[in-house]
Every structure is written in C-alpha cells, then in structure tokens.
Design an enzyme around this catalytic site. Sequence first.
Site, PDB file in Angstrom:
ATOM      1  N   ASP A   1     -81.251 -79.381 -23.423  1.00 14.83           N
ATOM      2  CA  ASP A   1     -82.550 -78.779 -23.135  1.00 14.83           C
ATOM      3  C   ASP A   1     -83.398 -79.830 -22.440  1.00 14.83           C
ATOM      4  O   ASP A   1     -83.717 -80.872 -23.023  1.00 14.83           O
ATOM      5  CB  ASP A   1     -83.224 -78.311 -24.432  1.00 14.83           C
ATOM      6  CG  ASP A   1     -84.346 -77.328 -24.180  1.00 14.83           C
ATOM      7  OD1 ASP A   1     -84.750 -77.177 -23.017  1.00 14.83           O
ATOM      8  OD2 ASP A   1     -84.822 -76.702 -25.146  1.00 14.83           O
TER       9      ASP A   1
ATOM     10  N   ASP B   1     -83.226 -74.803 -17.276  1.00 10.67           N
ATOM     11  CA  ASP B   1     -83.302 -76.098 -17.946  1.00 10.67           C
ATOM     12  C   ASP B   1     -82.537 -76.156 -19.262  1.00 10.67           C
ATOM     13  O   ASP B   1     -82.746 -77.071 -20.061  1.00 10.67           O
ATOM     14  CB  ASP B   1     -84.770 -76.462 -18.202  1.00 10.67           C
ATOM     15  CG  ASP B   1     -85.471 -75.461 -19.109  1.00 10.67           C
ATOM     16  OD1 ASP B   1     -84.991 -74.311 -19.218  1.00 10.67           O
ATOM     17  OD2 ASP B   1     -86.503 -75.813 -19.702  1.00 10.67           O
ATOM     18  N   GLU B   2     -81.632 -75.229 -19.483  1.00 12.11           N
ATOM     19  CA  GLU B   2     -80.987 -75.150 -20.796  1.00 12.11           C
ATOM     20  C   GLU B   2     -79.572 -74.605 -20.652  1.00 12.11           C
ATOM     21  O   GLU B   2     -79.328 -73.667 -19.896  1.00 12.11           O
ATOM     22  CB  GLU B   2     -81.820 -74.234 -21.697  1.00 12.11           C
ATOM     23  CG  GLU B   2     -81.393 -74.160 -23.126  1.00 12.11           C
ATOM     24  CD  GLU B   2     -82.283 -73.244 -23.940  1.00 12.11           C
ATOM     25  OE1 GLU B   2     -82.003 -73.098 -25.139  1.00 12.11           O
ATOM     26  OE2 GLU B   2     -83.236 -72.657 -23.383  1.00 12.11           O
TER      27      GLU B   2
END
Length: 458
Positions: A11, A105-106
């Site tokens: 993350d 983003d993950e």
Amino acid sequence: MRRAPTILHLDMDAFYASVEQASKPSLRGKPVVVGGLGPRGVVATASYEARRFGVHSAMPMAQARRLAPNAAYLVPRFTLYRAISGQVMELLGRLSPLVEPLSLDEAFVDLEAGGSAGDSASARAAGERLRADIRAVTGLCGSVGLAGSKMLAKIGSEEAKPDGLVLIEPGTERDLLGPMPVRTLPGVGPATGDHLRRAGMTTVAHLAEAGEDELVRLVGRAHGLSLYRMALGLDERPVVSDRDAKSVSVEDTFDVDLHDRVRVRAEVERLAERCVRRLREAGRSGRTVVLKVRRYDFSTLTRSETLRGPTDDAAVVREAAGRLLEAVDTTGGVRLLGVGVTGLADFTQEDLFAQSGTGATEAPLPLPDEPAAASERVPPPVGPAEASETARGERRFPAGHDVRHAVHGPGWVQGSGARRVTVRFEQPGSPVGRVRTFWLDDPALELSDPLPLVPEGR
C-alpha cells in the site's frame, strides 16, 4: 492458510499527496490535500502532515479547509499517478506472475508463485527489497504486510504505515487480531460496528468468543459466518491476477447545477470524447454506451444503448450518448453527468453501417468504473490539452499542474484568478523555487507534461 508468510500486500503511503510532494520540493514536509477544489469537492488523499489536523479522505473539501487553512490544495493529476503506478506494478511483476492490483496504489502479490519466498526470512527479504526498489525508481514510500493470507497481509500493511514492513508469522494470527477493534476486519463498516458494539462486542476477540451461532443471529447467516472465520484469522482466498476491466467510463460533478439544455448536451459530447480516448489508450472497443445523469435532487438515472458491434469511434459514442440524453428530463438541473462504454472487446466492428442500427434498453444499467460516491470526491483526469482551455475558450491553469515558461523553465501552478496565474518554478530534485505571477494570456506560459519524479541517471 499458508504455513509461511508468502502473501504480500503493498500500500503506497498517501499516494496522490506523496506524488505531489515528491514533484514539488516546496511542499515536502508540509500539509498537502488532493481532491476536488469546488464547492462540492471532496478530499481524495491527505498527506500525513495534513492528517495531523484531522483531514482525511472522503471529507468535504470545505471542512478540510477549515481544519487546515494553510495546507496546499491541489487538483489530482491522474495521468501522472497512473504512470507512477505502472512503475510500481512492474516491480511487483518481477516478484511473481500472480499480482492482484486493487487500485493505483495497492496490490497483493503471491511470492510463493514467483519463487521469491518460501519462508519468513526470504519473505521479509523480498519485502524489504521491494520497498528499496520502489524508493529508487519512484522516490516514494510504500508499506508492506506479509502473512499467510490476504486478509492478514492487508492488516499488516496498515499496521506498517507509514513506510514500514510488518510480517505476521502463521500461528500468531489470533493473538494479533484479538485486541484489535472489530472495524479492523474487512466488511465491518460503521453500521455493523455499532450493531456489534451494542451487543457488547468491540474487539475481534469478542467475536471469536461469541461463536458462530451468535454472530449469525446478530448479523445474518452469510455475514455472521464470514465474521467468525475472519475473527479466527481464517482466509483461503487466493491471489488472482486476472482482473480484466469490464468497462471504461468518465464522469464530471459540476460546482453549479446545469440548467441550459445546450450546455448539458455539450458536456455529454465532451465526456464521450474523453471516454473514447481512454478506451483507445486501453486498446479496447465496446458495444454498449451508457449515460448517467444525477439531477438536482440527487436522483440518478442511467440509460444504455447497445450497438450491433463493438466500436472505438468517438462520433458513434457521442451520437449514442446524445440519443440517450434526449430521453432524460433535465429541466430541474443536473449536478453530475457520466458516459461509459461496456461490453468491451479487443477488436473494432469494421462495418461502420452496422452501428446505425441500434437497440436501446430502458432498463437502467449501472455506469461501471467507480462507485457513485467516488464521482463526488475528485474531478476527472485532466491532461494538458484538456486543461488549457475552458468551454468559453479561456485558458485554464488548475492548481498543482505542471507548466513551462519560455524564459523561466518548468514549474507548477500555485494558484490562479483575476486573469492571473501564479507559478512556482521548481522541479523534482531541485531546490525550492521562486514564485512569479503572469497574465492568463501570457504566450510564454503553457501547460506541460509532468516531469519524472526521479531524474534519469540517479
């Protein structure tokens, strides 16, 4: 559940805000808020410095400004965020062929499938190496969780924030989860959390002690069984790399409700053009055109029209969206419009005449891509070509976007108004730059593409 912590969850920390801080030296270490800047704007991401003032994602921007009046408020730059996300995903792909992106983003990674790790020591080494590679390539920080299941790996990355790594050894799950609040578990939102609290259950240990039957009685069979398994730390879900997009869509929320039917039609056509650009960038075509209209009273209507074959022709999508609009009453005002294409394919219908015969459906279809609430959070992606002019032909310089001046070089928009643009001339890796103000129509000043966060050769 695995016997080794070989499922990794990455993350990126405060991703949008961190990208802005990395690209703008004057904002490093200062509160930064990214989101919609209009009256109806909502925070997309807040830097950790801004979070100390109580600012958080999904908060109305007006409230954020009251809490942190001196923060930098910037419009999102999704083109840049996607490019950096691509760099990060490429690094994940080097670890394993099984990468499951959840957002820009993950992502989850199956380290075992890639031969990157088989025990705790090798998993930790792979996680630390990944964090170092991300920093070297992008200049950004990411938090990593390692565990024997996806649920625990995600909990680990949350515990690791910011810029850390947490490894959960298999066999220690219940001891770790026990004291955590029930909201830690996936699917436990405010309503369920409050319901469990009234029943005297505030920690994960309370759920495990209550037992399966009691949880089923409280929240229903499906949710109760799931909660009990999660409270015991059980999660057998595999990392799945096939998350192919089912649709492409764009939408805009307007600061002031639109009443002019001509303006509404023009906005729909503009959205159709943007939608097709995204469709072509993905190398796809689609067969069903979807129109979404949120009216002044928050009622949301969707209409769809299915073509005879898939297309990536802007004119075809624009005309179909226009036909759908004719069937929607917008006299009370429109606060949001969206255009999407579903039924994606990897080819385009060659017979252009086939597009003229269409079948419209009255049944409302959801406009995929993002939940409705997300459309209120941030404005749509804006590239230099789109951002440079408004509908009235005036030049537009959104706060935070990159510019280049013929004399002073690269910089970014610190603010604009009263037909003036204020620019700070700095770039990634440079010292804090000077600020200058120009007339809006200064021919020497132009919007530009973002510069890389890490200059080549570093």
